[in-house]
Motif scaffolding. Structure first.
Motif, PDB file in Angstrom:
ATOM      1  N   THR A  19      39.948  46.817  97.118  1.00 43.53           N
ATOM      2  CA  THR A  19      40.394  45.639  96.371  1.00 43.53           C
ATOM      3  C   THR A  19      39.507  44.432  96.617  1.00 43.53           C
ATOM      4  OG1 THR A  19      41.870  44.925  98.147  1.00 43.53           O
ATOM      5  CG2 THR A  19      42.811  46.374  96.463  1.00 43.53           C
ATOM      6  N   THR A  20      38.668  44.502  97.615  1.00 45.84           N
ATOM      7  CA  THR A  20      37.860  43.373  98.052  1.00 45.84           C
ATOM      8  C   THR A  20      36.438  43.498  97.547  1.00 45.84           C
ATOM      9  OG1 THR A  20      39.181  43.271 100.060  1.00 45.84           O
ATOM     10  CG2 THR A  20      37.093  42.118 100.103  1.00 45.84           C
ATOM     11  N   THR A  50      39.540  47.806  92.343  1.00 50.99           N
ATOM     12  CA  THR A  50      40.517  46.921  91.724  1.00 50.99           C
ATOM     13  C   THR A  50      40.238  45.487  92.173  1.00 50.99           C
ATOM     14  OG1 THR A  50      42.120  47.183  93.512  1.00 50.99           O
ATOM     15  CG2 THR A  50      42.289  48.727  91.673  1.00 50.99           C
ATOM     16  N   LYS A  51      40.971  44.544  91.586  1.00 49.61           N
ATOM     17  CA  LYS A  51      40.860  43.121  91.907  1.00 49.61           C
ATOM     18  C   LYS A  51      39.392  42.689  91.928  1.00 49.61           C
ATOM     19  CE  LYS A  51      43.850  41.460  94.835  1.00 49.61           C
ATOM     20  NZ  LYS A  51      44.609  41.215  96.063  1.00 49.61           N
ATOM     21  N   GLU A  52      38.945  41.981  92.952  1.00 55.37           N
ATOM     22  CA  GLU A  52      37.557  41.494  93.010  1.00 55.37           C
ATOM     23  C   GLU A  52      36.536  42.620  93.161  1.00 55.37           C
ATOM     24  OE1 GLU A  52      35.855  38.532  92.557  1.00 55.37           O
ATOM     25  OE2 GLU A  52      37.788  37.996  91.691  1.00 55.37           O
ATOM     26  N   CYS A  90      39.281  49.692  87.606  1.00 53.90           N
ATOM     27  CA  CYS A  90      40.523  49.262  86.979  1.00 53.90           C
ATOM     28  C   CYS A  90      40.233  48.486  85.693  1.00 53.90           C
ATOM     29  CB  CYS A  90      41.315  48.389  87.943  1.00 53.90           C
ATOM     30  SG  CYS A  90      42.771  47.635  87.197  1.00 53.90           S
ATOM     31  N   CYS A  93      41.805  44.762  85.668  1.00 55.56           N
ATOM     32  CA  CYS A  93      41.055  43.830  86.513  1.00 55.56           C
ATOM     33  C   CYS A  93      39.696  43.500  85.899  1.00 55.56           C
ATOM     34  CB  CYS A  93      40.859  44.422  87.903  1.00 55.56           C
ATOM     35  SG  CYS A  93      42.396  44.838  88.747  1.00 55.56           S
ATOM     36  N   LYS A  97      38.410  39.688  84.267  1.00 51.23           N
ATOM     37  CA  LYS A  97      37.241  38.965  84.743  1.00 51.23           C
ATOM     38  C   LYS A  97      36.184  38.829  83.657  1.00 51.23           C
ATOM     39  CE  LYS A  97      38.337  40.067  89.438  1.00 51.23           C
ATOM     40  NZ  LYS A  97      39.719  39.856  89.098  1.00 51.23           N
TER      41      LYS A  97
END
Length: 129
Positions: A19-20, A50-52, A90, A93, A97
């Motif tokens: 996620t990081t 995922t995420k960043e 993902c 996500c 962005k």
């Protein structure tokens, strides 16, 4: 999602959830060390970004070295890809962005939790970072 070609059983699969992104390059380094080690040992290996972490699927983003003595992120990702590892990115996500789905590193594709579960099939060893 195309799984790496292998003769191992499904119980040998490895999934690393990341996620990081570069805001914690040491965490990314540890995740990629686990991922390439599994892939180099012949395990079908999937890194779910995922995420960043989705930004790592864009060419030229995973650069630099997290710490003194650490391998570079570019080298870790190249080694992982050379060993047959794949990335699943993902879609929610990635879209949030405003990144370009046509501009991904090799062995990466857009896909969510359903493709991930299909790839896992009957089981996998999992790690989360």
């Amino acid at each position: 999602m195309t799984a790496p070609t292998t003769t191992t059983t499904t119980t040998n699969k490895a999934v690393i959830s990341l996620t990081t992104g570069l805001e914690d390059a040491e965490r990314v380094t540890v995740a990629m060390l686990v991922a390439f080690a599994a892939a180099e040992e012949g395990r079908p290996t999937l890194v779910f970004l995922t995420k960043e972490a989705v930004r790592l699927a864009v060419p030229g983003v995973a650069t630099g070295t997290a710490c003194a003595g650490c391998p570079s992120l570019a080298d870790l990702i190249e080694r992982y890809q050379t060993a047959g590892g794949t990335f699943l990115v993902c879609p929610i996500c990635f879209t949030a962005k405003q990144l370009d789905e046509t501009n991904l590193i090799k062995s990466a594709e857009i896909g969510g939790t359903v493709p991930m579960w299909r790839w896992i099939g009957d089981g996998a060893t999992t790690f989360s970072y």
